[in-house]
Design a protein around this motif. Sequence first.
Motif: not given
Length: 191
Positions: A94-99
């Motif tokens: 996961v990353n800042s665009r995809s929680s």
Amino acid sequence: CSNATKVQRFKNEAVPGIKKHADDVTNSGIPCYGITLGDLISSSSNTSSTAGNDDYLRDDMRDGFAASLVGLPVFHVMGNHDVTYFDANQPLEVNSRSSTLHLRAQRTYEEMFGPVNFSFNRGDAHIVAMRNIIYDSNEKTQNYHKGFSDEQYKWLQQDLALVPKDKLLIFCVHIPIFTSFINSNENVNNV
């Protein structure tokens, strides 16, 4: 499609057949639209003979469905194999665009084909298309279940609230609604 040869067969054999049928229908005065129900490519970490990273085929399949080639507008539903390839050696993070994992898994698909949840009207019909795949592992693409997130359910409620009750509703998903898979959001049964 799981390799470049199959993509070429799709473009050389299926696309002309789709176009001929679309032209025949359109020439008879009937509007013609297409919708795919997922798995345009076969990226998977399972043990089948076609297992592997087939992400590179996504561009070719998108281009193969161009309205100028097939003779009709085509809408797409995301399938469980249409995600960015991941496995134990290449986990999906996961990353800042995809929680959440399922949001991260769909990002590449969205960049190619557009949103995974959308609706539109055609004549007296309201068509809803939704991703109904929830990924359970960031290391095994085959670990998923049928379902909708709470956010998707809220979106669907808001969408349907604007639809007149006399419209035909067509609901498009990848995993059939009535299967042995467990539905992760029982509220969907109450829509």
